[in-house]
Every structure is written in structure tokens, then in C-alpha cells.
Design a protein around this motif. Sequence first.
Motif, PDB file in Angstrom:
ATOM      1  N   GLY A  85       0.780  -1.231   0.000  1.00 12.66           N
ATOM      2  CA  GLY A  85       0.000   0.000   0.000  1.00 12.66           C
ATOM      3  C   GLY A  85       0.811   1.280   0.000  1.00 12.66           C
ATOM      4  O   GLY A  85       0.250   2.344  -0.185  1.00 12.66           O
ATOM      5  N   VAL A  86       2.131   1.181   0.221  1.00 15.17           N
ATOM      6  CA  VAL A  86       2.949   2.403   0.277  1.00 15.17           C
ATOM      7  C   VAL A  86       3.414   2.742  -1.134  1.00 15.17           C
ATOM      8  O   VAL A  86       3.959   1.894  -1.830  1.00 15.17           O
ATOM      9  N   HIS A  87       3.151   3.962  -1.550  1.00 15.16           N
ATOM     10  CA  HIS A  87       3.651   4.381  -2.858  1.00 15.16           C
ATOM     11  C   HIS A  87       3.992   5.861  -2.814  1.00 15.16           C
ATOM     12  O   HIS A  87       3.725   6.544  -1.811  1.00 15.16           O
ATOM     13  N   LYS A  88       4.562   6.337  -3.875  1.00 21.60           N
ATOM     14  CA  LYS A  88       4.995   7.736  -3.919  1.00 21.60           C
ATOM     15  C   LYS A  88       3.791   8.662  -3.891  1.00 21.60           C
ATOM     16  O   LYS A  88       2.734   8.353  -4.456  1.00 21.60           O
ATOM     17  N   ALA A  89       3.986   9.786  -3.210  1.00 21.35           N
ATOM     18  CA  ALA A  89       2.899  10.752  -3.102  1.00 21.35           C
ATOM     19  C   ALA A  89       3.392  12.115  -3.536  1.00 21.35           C
ATOM     20  O   ALA A  89       4.595  12.388  -3.528  1.00 21.35           O
ATOM     21  N   ARG A 100      -5.081   8.212   5.778  1.00 23.59           N
ATOM     22  CA  ARG A 100      -3.952   8.507   4.898  1.00 23.59           C
ATOM     23  C   ARG A 100      -2.728   8.759   5.758  1.00 23.59           C
ATOM     24  O   ARG A 100      -2.760   9.620   6.633  1.00 23.59           O
ATOM     25  N   LEU A 157       1.335   9.709   5.744  1.00 27.07           N
ATOM     26  CA  LEU A 157       2.348  10.319   4.867  1.00 27.07           C
ATOM     27  C   LEU A 157       3.726  10.209   5.505  1.00 27.07           C
ATOM     28  O   LEU A 157       3.858  10.315   6.724  1.00 27.07           O
ATOM     29  N   TRP A 158       4.714   9.975   4.680  1.00 27.28           N
ATOM     30  CA  TRP A 158       6.098   9.971   5.147  1.00 27.28           C
ATOM     31  C   TRP A 158       6.927  10.825   4.197  1.00 27.28           C
ATOM     32  O   TRP A 158       6.721  10.768   2.983  1.00 27.28           O
ATOM     33  N   THR A 159       7.840  11.581   4.754  1.00 29.50           N
ATOM     34  CA  THR A 159       8.801  12.322   3.931  1.00 29.50           C
ATOM     35  C   THR A 159      10.191  11.900   4.372  1.00 29.50           C
ATOM     36  O   THR A 159      10.532  12.044   5.553  1.00 29.50           O
ATOM     37  N   ASN A 204       8.391  11.948  -1.008  1.00 30.26           N
ATOM     38  CA  ASN A 204       7.163  11.723  -0.237  1.00 30.26           C
ATOM     39  C   ASN A 204       6.569  10.365  -0.545  1.00 30.26           C
ATOM     40  O   ASN A 204       6.535   9.941  -1.698  1.00 30.26           O
ATOM     41  N   PHE A 205       6.093   9.727   0.498  1.00 30.42           N
ATOM     42  CA  PHE A 205       5.385   8.458   0.326  1.00 30.42           C
ATOM     43  C   PHE A 205       4.067   8.538   1.078  1.00 30.42           C
ATOM     44  O   PHE A 205       3.947   9.287   2.061  1.00 30.42           O
ATOM     45  N   GLU A 206       3.111   7.769   0.634  1.00 29.36           N
ATOM     46  CA  GLU A 206       1.838   7.749   1.340  1.00 29.36           C
ATOM     47  C   GLU A 206       1.266   6.337   1.314  1.00 29.36           C
ATOM     48  O   GLU A 206       1.644   5.498   0.488  1.00 29.36           O
ATOM     49  N   ARG A 207       0.372   6.119   2.252  1.00 29.66           N
ATOM     50  CA  ARG A 207      -0.373   4.857   2.267  1.00 29.66           C
ATOM     51  C   ARG A 207      -1.802   5.205   2.617  1.00 29.66           C
ATOM     52  O   ARG A 207      -2.072   5.872   3.608  1.00 29.66           O
ATOM     53  N   LYS A 208      -2.719   4.746   1.788  1.00 33.75           N
ATOM     54  CA  LYS A 208      -4.134   5.016   2.042  1.00 33.75           C
ATOM     55  C   LYS A 208      -4.816   3.729   2.457  1.00 33.75           C
ATOM     56  O   LYS A 208      -4.579   2.683   1.850  1.00 33.75           O
TER      57      LYS A 208
END
Lengths: 100, 238
Positions: free
Chosen positions: A94-98, B127, B129-131, B145-149
Motif C-alpha cells: 500500500g505504500v507508494h509515492k505521493a 492517509r 504520509l512519510w517524507t 514523499n510516500f503515502e499509504r491510504k
Amino acid sequence: MPNARVLRDIKARYGVRANEIARRAYLFVARNETLPPQIRHHAQLQLNTFGRYTRPTTVKNRCRESGKGRGIISEFGLSRFQFRKKALDGELPGVHKASW
Amino acid sequence: MQVATRSVRRYLAASVRWSSTNTNVPQISQEPKAPVRKYDPAMLPLTEPLDPTTMDFTEEQYAATLIHGRSVHEPFFHPRTHDIPVANIHFRSHHIPLLNLFTHFATHAAYSLGIPISKVVPLPTQRTLWTVPRSPFVHKKSQENFERKVHKRVIKAWDADSEVVAHWVAYLRAHVLAGVGMRVITWDRVPLGIGSYPNLAAIDNGLKNPSRNVPKQIANLGKQIIKDEAQGPTPFQI
């Protein structure tokens, strides 16, 4: 082979687990202000005989891939760089670039 | 009945044939077979159920004739009768299509079991978020940046018997979809006086996490230490 710091952390985790109840019982006595000072002092002396690897503060979260001790993302147990590597490889569900 | 007699006759004919000839070449039975009709979609809609003894069709084809194409539509939602909540099922996933597919499946299963359920209710998406710096060392100016929803849905169920709900949950668990998490909350009706049930305390203790006993162990050991210390120092043993 993990490096010395990782081995030290493993040792500390085992030590803390084995001595937790005894240590905390002595702490309970040593910090109990209703007890006579002599008993509290003896308990404190007993506490000093425990080794350094029985203290819970010796345990440190380390990266489980690289063994790094700083910049740990605790949810994955990885350092920031290993986290980025794995996220880009798609190994973290589930982790991807944002971007925002 | 007719099917059984036919198969017996075929078996006898085959045994006679094997005893009379010693070749390993199987021969085609010359017996007249009952006429087998093929499944034909042109027959839809059917007025009477298909008969598997006289027709040739798969289970899927048979199922499709019951109500044609029902699985692609929303199911019928049974109306609530008493408004008594019996279960909430939460679904969560990183992928919306998987979530849609599985909630669709769950609603159809509930319809088939006759459970009154709500529509699929979307819950707020979680949501995270990681930077992180791109490099393993310094160069803080270049980050990524990364995110997980986590997408969530909930289905509520009312009025159904707890056994029916258990069947529904077991069915969903048996056909669980990879990548979709499920959390089931059920409410059971129990008879009055359940608090005096003799084994309830034992069951309750068994469910408790053993680590919850640690404070008690510490207190007991602490008391023991106080007692030992109060007796004074132990004399030297020679």
C-alpha cells in the motif's frame, strides 16, 4: 552477521525480559516512601547489582535490514533509507509515492 | 430411477465384453443412449427448472438461469423488521476495486441468507504520509514523499439470528479476498442470569492476557523483599 550494536541490542532485550519482574520489585521497594530508609537503601544496593543489559533503557529500536540506530520508521522497523528502498520496490503493502 | 438402471446395464455389458475379448482396445458401446438436450441460452427465461438427468449444462449455466445475470446487479436488500443490530462488518484495503468486489460479494451473500443489511457505507480514508531524504546520508534538501491510504467500508446487519450471521461470516472468511481485511463485530442475545453462569469467571480469566499479571507479580515480590529486609541481614554461614 549482524554488527556489534545489533548484537548488543539483542542481548539487552533478552536481559530485560529475564529480569523485568525482579528489577521492578526492587524499584517498588526503593521508591516506596512509607518504608524505613534502611530497607529502601538495601533495595537500591540490590538494584545496583543488576547488569547494564537488564535496564529497559538499553533497548533501542534498530533497522531490521541495515541495523542502523537512527531515523527509524517504527511502523516498519526500518531506517529511512531502507524504507525508501523497499517502498520504491513495492515491498511495503500500500505504500507508494505521493505528491501534494 | 431410470438413470440407475441404465448405468447398471452398461456395467454388465462392459464386464461381458472384457471377459470375451482379451485385447486392451476399448470398444464403443452399441447401446442406445437417452437423448441429451444441450443447454441453450435462447430458452431463457425458463418457465420450469432445468432437469440435470435429461440436459447437458454446467452448474454456472444452471445458476445463471435462476435469475439471469443477477450477480452483476445490486442485490435485493431485505427490509428490517425489528431494528435490532446484530453485526457490523468493517472492510479495509489499500485498493478500492478489491474493496468494491468483496463488499459486492458480501451483500449478495447477505441477500441469499435473508439478512437485512445496510448499503455499503464508506468510512473516512486513513492517509499516512512519510517524507524521507532520498540519500542514505545527509543531503536533506532532496527528499521524497510516500503515502499509504487505507480505504474503509462498513456493512451493518440487523434482526438476523446469530447462527445465520455466523454462517454469513464463515462464508466470507472462507472466500476471503487477498488484500482485503475484515473486522467483524457481532452482538449476541443471551438469557437472563448469564452473570451467574458457573464457568464465566474461568472463561474470563482464560481470555485475559498473561502479561496483565505482571503488576501483581511485582507487588508480591516487592512485599517479599520488604519482609526479608525487615528481618535484618542474614548471618554469615561458615
